[in-house]
Scaffold this motif. Sequence first.
Motif, short mmCIF file in Angstrom:
data_model
loop_
_atom_site.label_atom_id
_atom_site.label_comp_id
_atom_site.label_asym_id
_atom_site.label_seq_id
_atom_site.Cartn_x
_atom_site.Cartn_y
_atom_site.Cartn_z
N MET A 289 -75.26 37.45 67.74
CA MET A 289 -73.87 37.10 67.97
C MET A 289 -72.94 37.92 67.09
SD MET A 289 -72.04 33.43 68.09
CE MET A 289 -70.48 33.24 68.90
N PHE B 298 -68.85 38.00 65.87
CA PHE B 298 -67.70 37.09 65.82
C PHE B 298 -66.38 37.85 65.89
CE2 PHE B 298 -71.16 35.12 63.52
CZ PHE B 298 -71.14 33.80 63.94
N GLN C 251 -69.01 32.43 57.03
CA GLN C 251 -70.17 32.96 56.32
C GLN C 251 -71.42 32.14 56.62
OE1 GLN C 251 -70.23 35.77 54.04
NE2 GLN C 251 -68.38 36.16 55.21
N ASN D 41 -67.10 38.39 59.91
CA ASN D 41 -67.97 37.60 59.04
C ASN D 41 -69.07 38.41 58.36
OD1 ASN D 41 -66.42 35.49 59.89
ND2 ASN D 41 -67.97 34.52 61.16
N LEU D 42 -68.72 39.62 57.94
CA LEU D 42 -69.68 40.36 57.12
C LEU D 42 -69.77 39.68 55.76
CD1 LEU D 42 -68.77 44.08 57.90
CD2 LEU D 42 -70.65 42.72 58.81
N LEU E 61 -77.97 34.67 62.19
CA LEU E 61 -78.95 35.68 61.83
C LEU E 61 -80.32 35.05 61.56
CD1 LEU E 61 -76.80 37.99 59.57
CD2 LEU E 61 -77.87 38.61 61.74
N ALA F 63 -72.36 33.03 60.22
CA ALA F 63 -73.00 34.34 60.33
C ALA F 63 -74.44 34.26 59.84
CB ALA F 63 -72.22 35.38 59.53
N ALA G 6 -76.30 42.41 64.02
CA ALA G 6 -76.91 41.58 65.06
C ALA G 6 -78.07 42.32 65.73
CB ALA G 6 -75.87 41.16 66.09
#
Lengths: 242, 218
Positions: free
Chosen positions: A83, A85, B116, A89-90, B123, B119, A152
């Motif tokens: 996914m 975003f 965060q 959202n690193l 993952l 994410a 991703a």
Amino acid sequence: MALVSVKDLHKSFGELEVLKGIDLEIEAGEVVSIIGRSGSGKSTLLRCLNQLEQHDWGTIHLADQRLDGTAMSPGELSQNVGMVFQSFNLFPHKTVIENVMLAPLVVKQTPREEARRIAEAVLAKVGMSEKVDAYPAQLSGGQQQRVAIARALAMNPKVLLCDEVTSALDPELVGEVLRVLEDLAREGMTLILVTHEMKFARDVSDRVVFMHQGRIHESGDPQTLFTRPRTPELNQFIASVL
Amino acid sequence: MTDFTLWDIVRNLLLAGRWTVVLSLIAFTGGAVVGLVLTLARMGGLWPVRWLIRLYVDLFQGTPLLMQLFLAYFGAAVLGFDVSAWTAASVALTLFTSAFLCDIWRGCVEAVPSGQWQAARVLGLNYLQSMRHVILPQALRLAVPPTVGFSVQVIKGTALASVIGFVELTKAGTMLNNAAFAPFTIFALVALGYFILCYPLSRYARHLEKKLYGAGIR
């Protein structure tokens, strides 16, 4: 057998029913754009597909495997569905390559050497090889989003979900991100995009799905859908965004 | 009563000041250890655990440190434990510090944007992996300035230990004043002593804050 198969999906937030029975089949290699007004349920649908939201009713299958509920652990899920975003959202405390390597290292237990090789390959694919040691704060929005796509891809998912991935970008940076997605589409990646980029939806998608009030209101190939909408709602929507 | 030279006063205050420093270090180190355990338990634990920790934090935040010291010293005596002023002051200040740090750190963890967590989740990271690799490193950076800032409160809090007979900077000042009767000089020097301890920490906290926000880390 479709790659992704959604049957009778329902989701409510309290009193508000956001998804009122979604049926959707997506073939491997297909690029599907989901369009619709805000509040039509398109982002919620996407978030149900990777279980960021738990739906109340219905099933989601990926290949032949049931994906929803407790059928898959987050670890397994991440190797099937990736996914990206809207807000990237690193991880701000990690460099570009560390962002990309984290999940292979921690979730897949990939040896460090190999994780690095994988990360370099996916970063090359999104054109970010030059910036592997930069921190996210040192990158432009477009560059950050390309890194997020690479992150991703590093888990080698079967489907990539993109939730309005260009909405937070300055107009001049939208192109570079869309080009990366186009490349992925051409390589045969299965993409499901929630998007406001109508031109992109029209030019790159195999199929466009128009959502309205929690249902799939109309869907079909982009040419037909955009030029000859069957319902007044879609007609109105197209008129308002084009 | 002029047997006391200024140097006598300063020397005695400096000697007592050591115990202010030692007590502050004990309170801060102990408080940090207890506070960290409480923070993690509060975030990952079941609701009775979370509820109990919240009650603990509210109790220590909602009562004066002075009462906590009285209870630790005299209360323990009533219950039949013979505790020294050292033990009572260390325990009370450690608990007091842990309650505040627990609250500060919880705020820091919650200040990490929810994107965060999401994410990390997509993952494939589980709760502990997300915490360790994604959330805590960012919360830690946020936590440093307020934590250093709070250490100033701990140092000043040790002054209250004087009321249970613990001889630190303030108590030494009172005792010297009883003998030398030079309240203005003596208490000005006592205040200066605290300032010398606290000011560098305040400055350091401010510096860290600037550095943190300057780095562009939200």
